[in-house]
Design a protein around this motif. Structure first.
Motif, mmCIF file in Angstrom:
data_model
loop_
_atom_site.group_PDB
_atom_site.id
_atom_site.type_symbol
_atom_site.label_atom_id
_atom_site.label_comp_id
_atom_site.label_asym_id
_atom_site.label_seq_id
_atom_site.Cartn_x
_atom_site.Cartn_y
_atom_site.Cartn_z
ATOM 1 N N TRP A 170 0.701 -1.548 0.102
ATOM 2 C CA TRP A 170 0.110 -0.034 -0.011
ATOM 3 C C TRP A 170 0.764 1.269 -0.009
ATOM 4 O O TRP A 170 0.457 2.346 -0.699
ATOM 5 C CB TRP A 170 -1.112 -0.057 1.040
ATOM 6 N N ARG A 171 2.012 1.124 0.615
ATOM 7 C CA ARG A 171 2.797 2.614 0.466
ATOM 8 C C ARG A 171 3.278 2.926 -0.866
ATOM 9 O O ARG A 171 3.727 3.976 -1.027
ATOM 10 C CB ARG A 171 3.988 2.208 1.653
ATOM 11 N N ASP A 172 3.417 1.999 -1.581
ATOM 12 C CA ASP A 172 3.709 2.350 -2.921
ATOM 13 C C ASP A 172 2.569 2.676 -4.097
ATOM 14 O O ASP A 172 2.802 2.887 -5.210
ATOM 15 C CB ASP A 172 4.443 1.098 -3.568
ATOM 16 N N LEU A 173 1.596 2.695 -3.450
ATOM 17 C CA LEU A 173 0.186 3.099 -4.277
ATOM 18 C C LEU A 173 -0.533 4.341 -3.851
ATOM 19 O O LEU A 173 -0.128 4.584 -2.773
ATOM 20 C CB LEU A 173 -0.808 1.796 -3.989
ATOM 21 N N PRO A 174 -1.246 4.829 -4.916
ATOM 22 C CA PRO A 174 -1.954 5.965 -4.509
ATOM 23 C C PRO A 174 -2.862 5.727 -3.875
ATOM 24 O O PRO A 174 -3.499 4.488 -3.470
ATOM 25 C CB PRO A 174 -2.689 6.350 -5.954
ATOM 26 N N LYS A 175 -3.387 6.720 -2.896
ATOM 27 C CA LYS A 175 -4.243 6.446 -1.664
ATOM 28 C C LYS A 175 -5.601 5.662 -2.015
ATOM 29 O O LYS A 175 -6.069 5.043 -1.194
ATOM 30 C CB LYS A 175 -4.552 7.671 -0.969
ATOM 31 N N GLU A 176 -6.106 6.060 -3.031
ATOM 32 C CA GLU A 176 -7.312 5.403 -3.539
ATOM 33 C C GLU A 176 -7.333 3.920 -3.674
ATOM 34 O O GLU A 176 -8.530 3.351 -4.057
ATOM 35 C CB GLU A 176 -8.176 6.077 -4.674
ATOM 36 N N GLU A 177 -6.148 3.398 -4.023
ATOM 37 C CA GLU A 177 -5.871 1.940 -3.958
ATOM 38 C C GLU A 177 -5.463 1.198 -2.801
ATOM 39 O O GLU A 177 -5.052 -0.104 -2.861
ATOM 40 C CB GLU A 177 -4.941 1.659 -5.256
ATOM 41 N N TRP A 178 -5.387 1.751 -1.662
ATOM 42 C CA TRP A 178 -4.663 1.214 -0.593
ATOM 43 C C TRP A 178 -5.618 -0.030 0.147
ATOM 44 O O TRP A 178 -4.982 -0.982 0.313
ATOM 45 C CB TRP A 178 -4.674 2.267 0.680
ATOM 46 N N TRP A 179 -6.886 0.279 -0.184
ATOM 47 C CA TRP A 179 -7.949 -0.746 0.634
ATOM 48 C C TRP A 179 -8.508 -1.590 -0.348
ATOM 49 O O TRP A 179 -8.870 -1.169 -1.336
ATOM 50 C CB TRP A 179 -8.917 0.014 1.342
ATOM 51 N N VAL A 180 -8.686 -2.864 -0.017
ATOM 52 C CA VAL A 180 -9.360 -3.740 -0.691
ATOM 53 C C VAL A 180 -10.460 -4.481 0.014
ATOM 54 O O VAL A 180 -10.196 -4.831 1.155
ATOM 55 C CB VAL A 180 -8.531 -4.877 -1.457
ATOM 56 N N GLU A 181 -11.698 -4.832 -0.658
ATOM 57 C CA GLU A 181 -12.744 -5.619 0.077
ATOM 58 C C GLU A 181 -12.935 -6.769 -0.368
ATOM 59 O O GLU A 181 -13.096 -6.738 -1.523
ATOM 60 C CB GLU A 181 -13.983 -4.439 0.060
ATOM 61 N N GLY A 182 -13.540 -7.735 0.164
ATOM 62 C CA GLY A 182 -13.883 -8.934 -0.342
ATOM 63 C C GLY A 182 -13.841 -10.176 0.988
ATOM 64 O O GLY A 182 -14.026 -9.878 1.987
ATOM 65 N N SER A 183 -13.549 -11.220 0.519
ATOM 66 C CA SER A 183 -13.372 -12.405 1.283
ATOM 67 C C SER A 183 -11.968 -12.448 1.529
ATOM 68 O O SER A 183 -11.034 -12.184 0.782
ATOM 69 C CB SER A 183 -13.964 -13.839 0.484
ATOM 70 N N TYR A 184 -11.724 -13.010 2.937
ATOM 71 C CA TYR A 184 -10.477 -13.125 3.309
ATOM 72 C C TYR A 184 -10.002 -14.711 3.219
ATOM 73 O O TYR A 184 -10.611 -15.605 3.326
ATOM 74 C CB TYR A 184 -10.623 -12.880 4.888
ATOM 75 N N HIS A 185 -8.627 -14.744 2.732
ATOM 76 C CA HIS A 185 -8.026 -16.099 2.627
ATOM 77 C C HIS A 185 -6.725 -16.142 3.133
ATOM 78 O O HIS A 185 -6.010 -15.349 3.005
ATOM 79 C CB HIS A 185 -7.980 -16.464 0.892
ATOM 80 N N HIS A 186 -6.354 -17.301 3.866
ATOM 81 C CA HIS A 186 -5.025 -17.459 4.392
ATOM 82 C C HIS A 186 -4.578 -18.561 3.866
ATOM 83 O O HIS A 186 -5.051 -19.897 3.871
ATOM 84 C CB HIS A 186 -5.173 -17.717 6.135
ATOM 85 N N GLN A 187 -3.519 -18.407 2.954
ATOM 86 C CA GLN A 187 -2.900 -19.383 2.183
ATOM 87 C C GLN A 187 -1.515 -19.989 2.997
ATOM 88 O O GLN A 187 -0.719 -19.143 3.501
ATOM 89 C CB GLN A 187 -2.413 -19.055 0.970
#
Length: 152
Positions: A13-30
């Motif tokens: 997220w630190r390398d992205l524009p602020k509007e791309e920091w957060w994502v929503e959906g289902s959580y998956h632990h691989q």
């Protein structure tokens, strides 16, 4: 049926524009990748992008993982765990009580609560909303706006 969603900041997220920091959906632990041991955490956004129906997936910063409470504020914004919210209650259209704090899940009561900056004991959201009318406002997130919670 209750909508179960998660959101988190992307791992990069630190390398992205602020509007791309957060994502929503289902959580998956691989924990396994083609027989190899791994430990990665993803949000899968729910859009179908291939023949198997998997959504676009984003590796996330696990420290920022938040669950959706199932509630929305007065403006229709989803209220997430770790959001900073204010609640104004009214009894018969007269101001009654105001609450301000961070949204947390309280296992002792098995419900979403508000952790106020000046109170060790969280207050269940249902107790904050027992009046005639309630206005909820998302003020920010503890990850993006920690000063809001600390400054009170």
């Amino acid at each position: 049926m209750r909508e179960i969603l998660f959101k988190a900041k992307r791992k990069n997220w630190r390398d992205l524009p602020k509007e791309e920091w957060w994502v929503e959906g289902s959580y998956h632990h691989q924990t396994d990748y083609y027989g190899e041991s791994c430990d990665k955490h993803y949000i899968i956004d729910g859009t179908e992008t291939d023949m198997e129906g998997y959504g676009e997936h984003y590796e996330i910063d696990l420290e920022t993982l938040c669950q959706y409470t199932g509630l929305k504020d007065k403006n229709g914004n989803r209220i997430w765990e770790n959001d900073i919210i204010s609640i104004n209650t009214y009894d018969y259209m007269e101001p009654s009580e105001d609450f301000f704090g961070k949204v947390v899940y309280c296992e002792a009561w098995a419900c979403w609560c508000i952790q106020q900056p000046d109170n060790e004991k969280p207050i269940p959201l249902c107790e904050c909303e027992g009046s005639y009318q309630t206005d909820r406002f998302v003020e920010g997130s503890t990850f993006d706006n920690p000063e809001l919670f600390e400054g009170e």
